[in-house]
Design a protein around this motif. Structure first.
Motif, short mmCIF file in Angstrom:
data_model
loop_
_atom_site.label_atom_id
_atom_site.label_comp_id
_atom_site.label_asym_id
_atom_site.label_seq_id
_atom_site.Cartn_x
_atom_site.Cartn_y
_atom_site.Cartn_z
N LYS A 163 0.82 -1.21 0.00
CA LYS A 163 0.00 0.00 0.00
C LYS A 163 0.86 1.26 0.00
N PHE A 207 2.76 2.00 -3.33
CA PHE A 207 1.91 2.60 -4.37
C PHE A 207 1.62 4.06 -4.05
N TYR A 222 -3.19 -3.78 -3.48
CA TYR A 222 -2.26 -2.82 -4.07
C TYR A 222 -1.18 -3.49 -4.92
N SER A 279 -0.66 -2.22 -8.59
CA SER A 279 0.66 -1.75 -9.01
C SER A 279 1.13 -2.49 -10.26
#
Length: 524
Positions: free
Chosen positions: A360, A363, A413, A417
């Motif tokens: 998280k 990103f 995430y 990503s």
């Protein structure tokens, strides 16, 4: 009736999704090979027994400049390992692609590893706890094999992170080809890196810890600690056999700072150090405000310090200052990859939390939205031009960690990503492709110069190859979910590549599996 229709539509959707992901995986692999072939053709010079990687390549004139240092050269080895991994992963769906290309890239990989000898040299190092002879890799390329200058006190020629990147790829090469010499060399380098751990004890009897940038440095960097964590866990798994013996000599200092030598099992030593290095870097280099990692700890004294003299001389501890430098993507990427490996091996909740947090925070800190023709892309750090900086490869390190993290299903995430990396590479390949080479600015193009580095192109080839692995895994997970709809109840447990592994969760080792169409994370 509505429920049946919904299930049918969902099933059809999964079929379409699985097919699209499988096709995307094949396209990614083919693009990876195109970029890698172009890199080998245009950025490499010399014969098979004296091959070198040019530092800069001009895509207009084909002129090149100078041999690269060992770090960029290692990126070409990485790209070959990633393409070979993708070929193996997709073998069942693209057997002809595997048959046609695997041996070619395996032979090229062997040639590249053989030519690492031009960076290799031997010297005697007085470290914190031992005096030993080591054969390791210098930064610059020498004119003759095995005669590179690796003198430990010379700050220019010998750094620990180079040994870590090489060890990582040698382990992968061993796993992909089974060649024992790769494993032996990786093991030697891992032992050399561990010898660089600051094992002096503080007033409380605790190790200061951390590995300096090189034997000639007092500063301790994220890049000279994080990259070895994942390879150490890999080595732990390789050596942890039922008949393993305690035959590895380990040199350290006890709680009184006396020198000690012990015979230990390699698997225990490597896992212990993976945990220690991870804990050290998290303690001293994690930015609590941003959730990603600082670059390094400076040193109070620049000159190396020693205790005793003659053959008894040993390196002394030097205090470090606070964290400094930028937050680079690769320093967070190595810790994310390390957390994933340690989670699979130990099932400790700390690593599970870290995987979730790092995906998280990575990103949020590094990916920046950019609108192009009505579509939002997420751009990762890049440099002003191809001759300045290394962000193309730094981002590659983080991306491959996302590939590892996505299997844990601990955060959305990682998938988000990876989708951004996929979109960015595809945009560059379809808009700015110059004879299968891409600009470092994937969304803006080449700018006013068509010069590039083989270092960057190898990074793009490696990214496409690992995206092929990722897309294939997703296609298999979708296919398994589809199977689950049609065979209820189905208590069988599948691996991520679709193979039945067990009918009982209780017998499974730690890892990620599929059961009843759902991902299952097993912790032991």
């Amino acid at each position: 009736m509505k429920k049946i229709i919904s299930l049918l539509l969902l099933t059809l959707g999964i079929n379409a999704s699985s097919l699209a992901q499988s096709e995307m995986a094949v396209q990614n692999l083919k693009r990876a090979m195109l970029i890698l072939d172009a890199t080998m053709e245009r950025s490499f010079r010399g014969t098979d027994t004296n091959k070198y990687m040019a530092d800069v390549c001009d895509t207009e004139s084909d002129e090149v400049s100078g041999p690269s240092d060992v770090w960029p050269y290692t990126a070409a080895i990485e790209a070959h390992c990633s393409v070979l991994e993708a070929l193996k992963t997709l073998k069942d769906v693209e057997p002809e692609l595997y048959t046609e290309h695997f041996d070619k890239y395996a032979n090229q990989l062997d040639m590249l590893i053989d030519n690492l000898a031009y960076y290799k040299g031997t010297y005697i190092l007085f470290s914190y706890a031992s005096r030993r002879k080591w054969s390791v890799y210098a930064v610059p390329r020498a004119s003759q094999r095995n005669l590179a200058n690796v003198t430990g006190d010379n700050l220019k020629y010998n750094v620990y992170d180079d040994q870590m990147w090489i060890a990582r790829e040698l382990i992968r090469a061993y796993q992909l080809t089974g060649k024992q010499s790769y494993l032996e060399e990786a093991t030697h380098l891992a032992d050399y890196v561990i010898d660089g751990w600051d094992c002096w004890r503080d007033a409380n009897g605790e190790e200061y810890g951390g590995i300096t940038w090189g034997p000639g440095y007092n500063s301790k960097h994220a890049c000279s600690n994080g990259p070895i964590i994942q390879p150490l866990v890999w080595l732990h798994r390789i050596y942890a056999t039922p008949d393993e013996k305690a035959d590895c000599e380990y040199y350290y200092r006890d709680t009184d700072n006396a020198l000690v030598t012990a015979l230990v099992k390699r698997s225990d030593l490597y896992l212990d150090f993976a945990k220690k290095i991870y804990a050290w870097q998290k303690k001293y280099l994690l930015n609590e405000d941003t959730g990603v990692y600082w670059d390094m700890l400076g040193a109070a004294v620049g000159e190396l310090q020693y205790v005793d003299s003659g053959l008894k001389r040993r390196r002394a501890h030097v205090d470090n200052g606070t964290h400094v430098g930028n937050a680079y993507t690769y320093n967070t990427g190595t810790m994310l990859a390390g957390a994933v490996e340690l989670l699979h091996t130990t099932s400790a909740e700390e690593y599970s939390n870290d995987v979730s947090d790092l995906t998280k925070k990575s990103f949020q800190n590094f990916a920046h939205p950019r609108r192009i023709s009505g579509k939002t892309y997420y751009e990762w750090p890049t440099d002003a031009n191809a001759l300045q900086g290394f962000n193309a490869w730094f981002d590659n390190v983080l991306m491959r960690a996302f590939v590892d993290a996505d299997q844990t299903e601990l955060s959305t995430y990682s998938n988000r990503s990876l989708e951004s990396f996929q979109n960015n590479l595809d945009y560059a390949f379809e808009h700015f492709n110059r004879q299968n080479m891409l600009p470092i600015n994937l969304l803006s193009g080449w700018g006013d110069s068509y010069k590039t580095k083989g270092f960057h192109q190898a990074s793009f080839a490696a990214e496409y190859a690992m995206l092929a692995v990722w897309q294939y895994r997703k296609s298999q997970a979708s296919a398994i979910q589809n199977t689950a709809f049609n065979r209820q109840p189905d208590n069988k447990v599948y691996t991520l590549d679709g193979k039945v592994i067990s009918s009982s969760v209780n017998t499974l080792p730690s890892g990620l599996y599929i059961r009843k169409g759902q991902k299952l994370l097993v912790k032991r």
